[in-house]
Scaffold this active site. Structure first.
Site, PDB file in Angstrom:
ATOM      1  N   ARG A 164       1.005  -1.225   0.052  1.00 31.37           N
ATOM      2  CA  ARG A 164      -0.072   0.172  -0.048  1.00 31.37           C
ATOM      3  C   ARG A 164       0.893   1.189  -0.043  1.00 31.37           C
ATOM      4  NH1 ARG A 164      -2.918  -3.685  -0.917  1.00 31.37           N
ATOM      5  NH2 ARG A 164      -5.221  -3.955   0.019  1.00 31.37           N
ATOM      6  N   SER A 240     -10.746  -0.984   3.113  1.00 34.29           N
ATOM      7  CA  SER A 240     -10.037  -1.131   4.304  1.00 34.29           C
ATOM      8  C   SER A 240      -9.499   0.262   4.741  1.00 34.29           C
ATOM      9  CB  SER A 240      -8.836  -1.865   4.047  1.00 34.29           C
ATOM     10  OG  SER A 240      -8.906  -3.164   3.603  1.00 34.29           O
ATOM     11  N   GLU A 336      -5.184   3.770   5.903  1.00 33.29           N
ATOM     12  CA  GLU A 336      -4.747   3.337   4.456  1.00 33.29           C
ATOM     13  C   GLU A 336      -5.555   4.646   3.811  1.00 33.29           C
ATOM     14  OE1 GLU A 336      -5.904  -0.663   2.175  1.00 33.29           O
ATOM     15  OE2 GLU A 336      -6.903   1.123   1.072  1.00 33.29           O
TER      16      GLU A 336
HETATM   17  P1  FAD Z   1      -9.318   8.425  -5.203  1.00 31.66           P
HETATM   18  O1  FAD Z   1      -9.930   8.267  -3.847  1.00 31.66           O
HETATM   19  O2  FAD Z   1      -9.836   9.569  -5.965  1.00 31.66           O
HETATM   20  O3  FAD Z   1      -7.821   9.219  -4.997  1.00 31.66           O
HETATM   21  C1  FAD Z   1      -6.765   8.375  -3.955  1.00 31.66           C
HETATM   22  C2  FAD Z   1      -5.758   9.363  -3.778  1.00 31.66           C
HETATM   23  O4  FAD Z   1      -4.741   9.221  -4.841  1.00 31.66           O
HETATM   24  C3  FAD Z   1      -6.015  10.888  -3.239  1.00 31.66           C
HETATM   25  O5  FAD Z   1      -4.980  11.271  -2.328  1.00 31.66           O
HETATM   26  C4  FAD Z   1      -5.825  11.598  -4.429  1.00 31.66           C
HETATM   27  O6  FAD Z   1      -5.641  12.845  -4.350  1.00 31.66           O
HETATM   28  C5  FAD Z   1      -4.661  10.659  -5.241  1.00 31.66           C
HETATM   29  N1  FAD Z   1      -4.765  10.891  -6.808  1.00 31.66           N
HETATM   30  C6  FAD Z   1      -5.860  10.325  -7.569  1.00 31.66           C
HETATM   31  N2  FAD Z   1      -5.787  10.429  -8.773  1.00 31.66           N
HETATM   32  C7  FAD Z   1      -4.459  10.642  -8.856  1.00 31.66           C
HETATM   33  C8  FAD Z   1      -3.447  10.913 -10.158  1.00 31.66           C
HETATM   34  N3  FAD Z   1      -3.926  10.514 -11.134  1.00 31.66           N
HETATM   35  N4  FAD Z   1      -2.460  11.542  -9.814  1.00 31.66           N
HETATM   36  C9  FAD Z   1      -1.796  11.831  -8.600  1.00 31.66           C
HETATM   37  N5  FAD Z   1      -2.646  11.689  -7.618  1.00 31.66           N
HETATM   38  C10 FAD Z   1      -4.016  11.076  -7.604  1.00 31.66           C
HETATM   39  N6  FAD Z   1      -7.742  -0.834  -2.492  1.00 31.66           N
HETATM   40  C11 FAD Z   1      -6.795  -1.955  -2.762  1.00 31.66           C
HETATM   41  O7  FAD Z   1      -5.671  -1.611  -2.826  1.00 31.66           O
HETATM   42  N7  FAD Z   1      -7.258  -3.287  -2.690  1.00 31.66           N
HETATM   43  C12 FAD Z   1      -8.592  -3.721  -2.389  1.00 31.66           C
HETATM   44  O8  FAD Z   1      -8.731  -4.702  -2.413  1.00 31.66           O
HETATM   45  C13 FAD Z   1      -9.374  -2.351  -2.020  1.00 31.66           C
HETATM   46  N8  FAD Z   1     -10.639  -2.865  -2.104  1.00 31.66           N
HETATM   47  C14 FAD Z   1     -11.659  -1.794  -2.007  1.00 31.66           C
HETATM   48  C15 FAD Z   1     -12.756  -2.160  -1.747  1.00 31.66           C
HETATM   49  C16 FAD Z   1     -13.788  -0.949  -1.582  1.00 31.66           C
HETATM   50  C17 FAD Z   1     -15.258  -1.388  -1.407  1.00 31.66           C
HETATM   51  C18 FAD Z   1     -13.469   0.485  -1.725  1.00 31.66           C
HETATM   52  C19 FAD Z   1     -14.509   1.524  -1.409  1.00 31.66           C
HETATM   53  C20 FAD Z   1     -12.238   0.641  -1.958  1.00 31.66           C
HETATM   54  C21 FAD Z   1     -11.246  -0.494  -1.978  1.00 31.66           C
HETATM   55  N9  FAD Z   1      -9.889   0.113  -2.336  1.00 31.66           N
HETATM   56  C22 FAD Z   1      -8.969  -0.984  -2.587  1.00 31.66           C
HETATM   57  C23 FAD Z   1      -9.199   1.240  -2.169  1.00 31.66           C
HETATM   58  C24 FAD Z   1      -9.401   2.027  -3.683  1.00 31.66           C
HETATM   59  O9  FAD Z   1     -10.320   1.384  -4.238  1.00 31.66           O
HETATM   60  C25 FAD Z   1      -8.118   1.801  -4.166  1.00 31.66           C
HETATM   61  O10 FAD Z   1      -7.090   2.725  -3.452  1.00 31.66           O
HETATM   62  C26 FAD Z   1      -8.274   2.894  -5.595  1.00 31.66           C
HETATM   63  O11 FAD Z   1      -6.903   2.826  -6.069  1.00 31.66           O
HETATM   64  C27 FAD Z   1      -8.488   4.355  -5.296  1.00 31.66           C
HETATM   65  O12 FAD Z   1      -8.867   4.739  -6.442  1.00 31.66           O
HETATM   66  P2  FAD Z   1      -9.618   6.283  -6.783  1.00 31.66           P
HETATM   67  O13 FAD Z   1      -9.394   6.472  -8.380  1.00 31.66           O
HETATM   68  O14 FAD Z   1     -10.805   6.099  -6.313  1.00 31.66           O
HETATM   69  O15 FAD Z   1      -8.798   7.058  -5.915  1.00 31.66           O
HETATM   70  N1  EPU Z   2     -10.427 -10.781  10.053  1.00 35.14           N
HETATM   71  C1  EPU Z   2     -11.240 -10.869  11.167  1.00 35.14           C
HETATM   72  N2  EPU Z   2     -12.160 -10.161  11.352  1.00 35.14           N
HETATM   73  C2  EPU Z   2     -12.836  -9.460  10.358  1.00 35.14           C
HETATM   74  C3  EPU Z   2     -12.025  -9.242   9.382  1.00 35.14           C
HETATM   75  C4  EPU Z   2     -10.693 -10.104   9.046  1.00 35.14           C
HETATM   76  O1  EPU Z   2     -10.723 -11.692  12.042  1.00 35.14           O
HETATM   77  O2  EPU Z   2     -13.658  -8.367  10.704  1.00 35.14           O
HETATM   78  C5  EPU Z   2      -9.154 -11.775   9.677  1.00 35.14           C
HETATM   79  C6  EPU Z   2      -9.638 -12.935   9.223  1.00 35.14           C
HETATM   80  O3  EPU Z   2      -8.874 -13.913  10.112  1.00 35.14           O
HETATM   81  C7  EPU Z   2      -9.278 -13.095   7.827  1.00 35.14           C
HETATM   82  C8  EPU Z   2      -8.029 -11.993   7.723  1.00 35.14           C
HETATM   83  O4  EPU Z   2      -8.378 -11.130   8.665  1.00 35.14           O
HETATM   84  O5  EPU Z   2      -8.769 -14.491   7.473  1.00 35.14           O
HETATM   85  C9  EPU Z   2      -7.836 -11.443   6.446  1.00 35.14           C
HETATM   86  O6  EPU Z   2      -9.145 -10.848   6.195  1.00 35.14           O
HETATM   87  P1  EPU Z   2      -9.262 -10.505   4.545  1.00 35.14           P
HETATM   88  O7  EPU Z   2      -9.127 -11.682   3.782  1.00 35.14           O
HETATM   89  O8  EPU Z   2     -10.939 -10.091   4.516  1.00 35.14           O
HETATM   90  O9  EPU Z   2      -8.373  -9.474   4.128  1.00 35.14           O
HETATM   91  P2  EPU Z   2      -7.915  -8.157   5.071  1.00 35.14           P
HETATM   92  O10 EPU Z   2      -6.452  -8.251   5.588  1.00 35.14           O
HETATM   93  O11 EPU Z   2      -8.740  -7.595   5.804  1.00 35.14           O
HETATM   94  C10 EPU Z   2      -6.856  -7.024   2.732  1.00 35.14           C
HETATM   95  C11 EPU Z   2      -7.135  -5.986   2.021  1.00 35.14           C
HETATM   96  C12 EPU Z   2      -7.934  -5.601   1.080  1.00 35.14           C
HETATM   97  C13 EPU Z   2      -8.096  -6.808   0.157  1.00 35.14           C
HETATM   98  C14 EPU Z   2      -8.107  -8.043   0.846  1.00 35.14           C
HETATM   99  C15 EPU Z   2      -8.061  -9.427  -0.019  1.00 35.14           C
HETATM  100  C16 EPU Z   2      -5.613  -4.316   3.474  1.00 35.14           C
HETATM  101  C17 EPU Z   2      -5.416  -3.338   4.535  1.00 35.14           C
HETATM  102  N3  EPU Z   2      -6.776  -4.805   3.017  1.00 35.14           N
HETATM  103  O12 EPU Z   2      -7.855  -7.130   3.582  1.00 35.14           O
HETATM  104  O13 EPU Z   2      -7.814  -4.526   0.490  1.00 35.14           O
HETATM  105  O14 EPU Z   2      -9.163  -6.774  -0.558  1.00 35.14           O
HETATM  106  O15 EPU Z   2      -7.019  -8.437   1.906  1.00 35.14           O
HETATM  107  O16 EPU Z   2      -6.587  -9.488  -0.454  1.00 35.14           O
HETATM  108  O17 EPU Z   2      -4.425  -4.816   3.167  1.00 35.14           O
HETATM  109  C18 EPU Z   2      -8.421  -2.035   0.586  1.00 35.14           C
HETATM  110  O18 EPU Z   2      -7.306  -2.097   0.518  1.00 35.14           O
HETATM  111  O19 EPU Z   2      -9.269  -1.276   0.730  1.00 35.14           O
HETATM  112  C19 EPU Z   2      -8.782  -3.408   0.741  1.00 35.14           C
HETATM  113  C20 EPU Z   2     -10.327  -3.936   0.837  1.00 35.14           C
END
Ligand code: FAD
Ligand code: EPU
Length: 340
Positions: A164, A240, A336
């Site tokens: 991240r 997250s 994050e």
């Molecule tokens: P924004 O929220 O629009 O911007 C994020 C940051 O980047 C801000 O600081 C902004 O100023 C800056 N920025 C945006 N665009 C640019 C650009 N072109 N150049 C320079 N700076 C810029 N993330 C994961 O890594 N893994 C996941 O599994 C994951 N799951 C998610 C699930 C849900 C339900 C949600 C809501 C979010 C999740 N995220 C996850 C977080 C998010 O989707 C990612 O971080 C995504 O890359 C953000 O993209 P965005 O375009 O919406 O960014």
């Molecule tokens: N867990 C709990 N309780 C909860 C949630 C999770 O105990 O309420 C424990 C469970 O043991 C589970 C473990 O956490 O096995 C991991 O959970 P999960 O697989 O859901 O993944 P995570 O670590 O919670 C991360 C990323 C997610 C990404 C998933 C899948 C971060 C901060 N988050 O979540 O990314 O989608 O793995 O790879 O690394 C995001 O960045 O926004 C995001 C959603």
């Protein structure tokens, strides 16, 4: 390009927080982007770039210019028998781009299906899910230097990707805007990544053969995500809220004595612990205070439960979680989500 004044960002942040930007512009070209930056410079305004608004929490109104990047386009840069270099403009929706690649049988992005947001943001926090991070398929990105207006290319080593994390969150923060990203994908002999237990279970449920296709891996990932992550179109959230912390091995072993059910994964820096587990154990899963709650299926996700939460309320809620996890485990969670 029009610059609008006192603009509501309600539909531009997935938390669904009601905040205003003093100025707002949508840019569709390099010229638009340069004009917007010049406007901010001439008026001495802070500048904020926005993609899909899915990793940002506005804790207050923004007193400067918010620029939403709506640059569109997907192009093949080069290809051989086995690989393709494909570029996409910053404003392309991430999941739609992943689907485009899957339709063309380009492999590498399938585990990253359904992550909200745009292509241009994918390198910023090195998006990752289900055993894959963008660094695994990243080739380069084109950025605009905000002071010199030079177009520069960042290659994989220059991005300094970590969990991240990237150069754009550290020394490069506030210096560049990402305009285009190029990925190196496979055309055949795809590297299928199903080591993440949940994917294997889901594939088994789907009854698919071995090895699964990249399209089947994508379907499995989508199903897992839909089963536990709240859809931001229905309930405000930014995924997250915190990062999973890494602690040193001695500290982890001491914790394990006190909390035998804790699990961790060794990495080069120590042991990574699931923040969701820490938050759940601290009693927060499903808990609501005012308009904000900790999601009942995934404790790492903070939600705008009533749809009426302010950014400040969400921030304060996250602060309480940090304090509570610190008291119970002596671990300080790092956010994050980008706080503005
Ligand atoms: P924004 O929220 O629009 O911007 C994020 C940051 O980047 C801000 O600081 C902004 O100023 C800056 N920025 C945006 N665009 C640019 C650009 N072109 N150049 C320079 N700076 C810029 N993330 C994961 O890594 N893994 C996941 O599994 C994951 N799951 C998610 C699930 C849900 C339900 C949600 C809501 C979010 C999740 N995220 C996850 C977080 C998010 O989707 C990612 O971080 C995504 O890359 C953000 O993209 P965005 O375009 O919406 O960014
Ligand atoms: N867990 C709990 N309780 C909860 C949630 C999770 O105990 O309420 C424990 C469970 O043991 C589970 C473990 O956490 O096995 C991991 O959970 P999960 O697989 O859901 O993944 P995570 O670590 O919670 C991360 C990323 C997610 C990404 C998933 C899948 C971060 C901060 N988050 O979540 O990314 O989608 O793995 O790879 O690394 C995001 O960045 O926004 C995001 C959603």
């Amino acid at each position: 390009m029009t610059i609008q004044e006192n603009f509501s960002l309600l539909s531009y942040n997935t938390f669904g927080v009601k905040v205003n930007a003093r100025y707002f512009a949508v840019v569709q070209s390099l010229e638009d982007l340069q004009s917007a930056i010049l406007f901010a410079k001439e008026n001495n305004l802070p500048l904020l770039f926005l993609g899909g608004g899915s990793n940002i929490l506005f804790a207050q109104d923004f007193a400067g210019l918010v620029v939403q990047l709506n640059l569109k386009g997907i192009a093949i840069v080069s290809q051989g028998e086995d690989e393709v270099l494909i570029s996409a403009q910053a404003g392309e929706n991430w999941h739609e781009f992943v689907q485009y690649c899957l339709r063309n049988n380009y492999g590498g992005l399938e585990n990253l299906s359904l992550i909200p947001g745009n292509v241009g943001t994918s390198p910023i926090q090195n998006i990752g899910a289900y055993g894959v991070e963008i660094k695994d398929v990243f080739h380069s990105c084109t950025v605009l230097h905000l002071s010199t207006f030079a177009l520069e290319t960042f290659t994989l080593p220059q991005c300094n990707f970590g969990y991240r994390d990237s150069v754009f969150k550290n020394v490069g923060k506030g210096k560049y805007v990402i305009m285009e990203v190029t990925y190196r994908l496979t055309k055949n002999n795809h590297a299928i990544r199903v080591d993440y237990g949940a994917i294997q279970n889901e594939l088994a449920k789907m009854g698919v053969g071995t090895p699964p296709s990249i399209q089947e891996v994508s379907r499995a990932v989508v199903a897992i995500r839909e089963s536990k992550l709240p859809n931001p179109k229905l309930i405000g959230n930014a995924g997250s809220f915190f990062k999973n912390p890494t602690v040193d091995i001695q500290f982890f072993n001491d914790l394990k004595l006190r909390f035998p059910t804790i699990s961790g994964y060794a990495n080069e820096k120590g042991v990574k612990i699931a923040a969701g587990w820490l938050i759940e154990q601290a009693g927060w899963k499903g808990k609501q205070i005012g308009n904000v709650a900790c999601h009942h299926l995934q404790a790492l996700v903070i939600i705008n439960k009533t749809g009426r939460a302010s950014g400040k309320e969400i921030y304060d809620f996250s602060e309480k979680i940090i304090q509570s996890v610190k008291e119970k485990f002596s671990i300080v969670l790092e956010r994050e989500v980008n706080i503005v």
